[in-house]
Design an enzyme around this catalytic site. Sequence first.
Site, short mmCIF file in Angstrom:
data_model
loop_
_atom_site.label_atom_id
_atom_site.label_comp_id
_atom_site.label_asym_id
_atom_site.label_seq_id
_atom_site.Cartn_x
_atom_site.Cartn_y
_atom_site.Cartn_z
N HIS A 212 41.26 43.01 50.10
CA HIS A 212 42.15 42.24 49.23
C HIS A 212 41.65 42.23 47.78
CE1 HIS A 212 44.95 39.38 47.80
NE2 HIS A 212 44.33 38.26 48.12
N CYS B 242 47.24 36.17 43.55
CA CYS B 242 47.22 37.17 44.62
C CYS B 242 48.52 37.94 44.76
CB CYS B 242 46.87 36.49 45.95
SG CYS B 242 45.24 35.72 45.96
#
Length: 394
Positions: free
Chosen positions: A344, A81
Amino acid sequence: MKAYIVGVGMTKFEKPESRDWQYWDMVREAGAAALADAGVDYGLVEQVPVGYCFQASAAGQRAAYELGLTGVPVYNVNNNCATGSTALMMARQFVQGGISDCVLALGFEKMKRGALGGGADGGDFKTSPVARHYGIMAAGHGFEMSPPTAQIFGNAAREHMERYGTTAAQLAMVGAKNHRHSADNPNAQFQDVYTVEEILAAKTIHDPLTKLQCSPTSDGAAAALVVSERFVVRHGLHDKAVEIVAQAMTTDTADSFGGSCIDVVGKPMTAAAARQVYEASGLGIEDVDVIELHDCFSVNELLTYEALGMCADGASGALVESGATTYGGRWVVNPSGGLISKGHPLGATGLAQAAELVWQLRGEAGARQVPGAGVGLAHNIGLGGAAVVTLLRR
């Protein structure tokens, strides 16, 4: 040497499969926007780090070729991430090290619907890069049927509640704040506003986290053009330039694996990266006006408040409840809506944070503009692990 961001761009972040496009279409849109923002032709770009997690090797080349076939080096970057900010860090290092004058950092993701697995590949936990992290969780909390990433962060929230008295309502306040902020962001995946009560009443993903406190899977891309000071002068880009004052990346240490989910999800990494940035810049959290941080789950925003030095350990619930992290407060945190509401797409997230901060520091953020913003901080984290903290100044 100094490094500056002179152009940024991003696509709208969208629910996977909601738009008929390929990852290279996303990158063409975001990259072209960053180049147009700076008024710089792709022919001047010398290197291209490209971040993504889910596509095949050399997808970075396939994406970057949409912007031009100039033969420059293209680097494929994957740091879970934290991938987008890792691509940005590579661009900054190329410039600050005197290797290149103009580097384009790109990040994208084309994802599948549904919750993420235990790592970017969603594979077997026994061979997963984050198996050690989930082993810590399982030893302390067991392993349930809910999505693994929600479990590990949800268990961190439980520990915080037990240790410090943080309430479910305070966790929900993070979600309410960020959904409220995203209402003014046309690039956000969601623009709906919810009350704390509505967030608490939403579907439970892993107690105490409800659906409206969890970041969604998303499609999207973002880009940042990073250049040297001499490039700024040569091309008359002073009005566009935002300085990368300091930046640091940390990975896991023994502190991550002491047995607490609070630590295993990255709080020690974030604290260490923040310390390095403050020491390198001579600035502290008290000098920061606007923050884009990695609220993959509401609890991670609270943990990051503490790791960045915004409050003492255990005081983050009270901090968000006080209004200190929204408009009219001490800082505005996640004016974009953050990961929870903006979305995201893993490889794009860190670069989208940078784009938001550049717009804020230039005074170009429209209805979500933070008054008088002069210093911005970005925080991007990935399990496995990597934490990147970036300090920007106009």
